[in-house]
Design a protein around this motif. Sequence first.
Motif, PDB file in Angstrom:
ATOM      1  N   UNK A 175       0.851  -1.188   0.000  1.00  0.00           N
ATOM      2  CA  UNK A 175       0.000   0.000   0.000  1.00  0.00           C
ATOM      3  C   UNK A 175       0.887   1.239   0.000  1.00  0.00           C
ATOM      4  N   UNK A 176       1.056   1.831  -1.176  1.00  0.00           N
ATOM      5  CA  UNK A 176       1.945   2.990  -1.277  1.00  0.00           C
ATOM      6  C   UNK A 176       1.447   4.152  -0.428  1.00  0.00           C
ATOM      7  N   UNK A 177       0.139   4.317  -0.334  1.00  0.00           N
ATOM      8  CA  UNK A 177      -0.405   5.416   0.461  1.00  0.00           C
ATOM      9  C   UNK A 177      -0.093   5.320   1.938  1.00  0.00           C
ATOM     10  N   UNK A 178       0.296   4.115   2.387  1.00  0.00           N
ATOM     11  CA  UNK A 178       0.704   3.907   3.779  1.00  0.00           C
ATOM     12  C   UNK A 178       2.179   3.548   3.892  1.00  0.00           C
ATOM     13  N   UNK A 179       2.866   3.421   2.735  1.00  0.00           N
ATOM     14  CA  UNK A 179       4.294   3.064   2.706  1.00  0.00           C
ATOM     15  C   UNK A 179       4.557   1.781   3.484  1.00  0.00           C
ATOM     16  N   UNK A 180       3.646   0.814   3.314  1.00  0.00           N
ATOM     17  CA  UNK A 180       3.762  -0.430   4.076  1.00  0.00           C
ATOM     18  C   UNK A 180       3.025  -1.541   3.335  1.00  0.00           C
ATOM     19  N   UNK A 181       2.996  -2.723   3.936  1.00  0.00           N
ATOM     20  CA  UNK A 181       2.221  -3.827   3.385  1.00  0.00           C
ATOM     21  C   UNK A 181       1.402  -4.458   4.506  1.00  0.00           C
ATOM     22  N   UNK A 182       0.297  -5.100   4.125  1.00  0.00           N
ATOM     23  CA  UNK A 182      -0.663  -5.627   5.090  1.00  0.00           C
ATOM     24  C   UNK A 182      -1.120  -7.017   4.674  1.00  0.00           C
ATOM     25  N   UNK A 183      -1.508  -7.817   5.671  1.00  0.00           N
ATOM     26  CA  UNK A 183      -2.035  -9.151   5.426  1.00  0.00           C
ATOM     27  C   UNK A 183      -3.513  -9.069   5.061  1.00  0.00           C
TER      28      UNK A 183
END
Length: 264
Positions: A175-183
Amino acid sequence: MTELLYRLHCPPLRRAPWVIAPSLGLVLALAALHPAHAQATSERIVGYVRDANTQRYLYTEVHQLQIGRDGAPVTGTTTYLDPQGQEMARKTVDYRSHRTVPVYRLELPAQGYSEGITEVGGTVMMFKTSQRTRQEERLDMPEGHVAGDSGFNQLIMDLWPSLQRGQTVRFRLLVAGRLSDYAFRARHAGELTYLQQAATRIRVEPDSMLRFLVDPIDLIYDRSGRRLLHYAGVSNILNPATGEVYKRIDIQYGGEPPAEARLP
């Protein structure tokens, strides 16, 4: 398909929107492709977007895609048009580095916002810019099933046989808008008739306690899993009246254009 998760706002004791582009707002008009093509070609796919609660017409998505010989998208441009037909936002997507994690850039000029993925390999470089402030983050490519932005649709296609067997499939969403990744996880959620054709509903939700705070995404595909017919979930486009994303939208892909839609 949409961009499946751009911004996350999770205050205590409140359900909160995850924007999925894709484009999953997304998500996800890339799923409106026909089965594999014999040669490289171009596709134009239109999504008509309404507020899920009031049914007020909000905007139109126009996806122009270059399709490879295998029927998969190679590059694409999406324009987002207001009800008067004026461009509000634009996104470019390039799948040549990775089938399910494309390089992309989304720009919303009126809000001074942009985001995207600029490099894909053993690591993934993401950025977001808001009011001229740019942030970047480099992450290791997650192991296992993974998707970013509209590449989510390609992942669903790859996993379609498992979904049809009733399996719950798990994946990481960048998720670029959060600069992270999620399960996240996706599962078969029933068969139905939609627009006079046999269809399958797929439900997508966080694979964590966040699912108790975050509304799910509901997708309706044709029975083959090759064509997205309907998306219900949060938008990746900001409401100019509030500066926040539209919380719940319905997108119909194809069919007769609504009287409110203005196309160039």
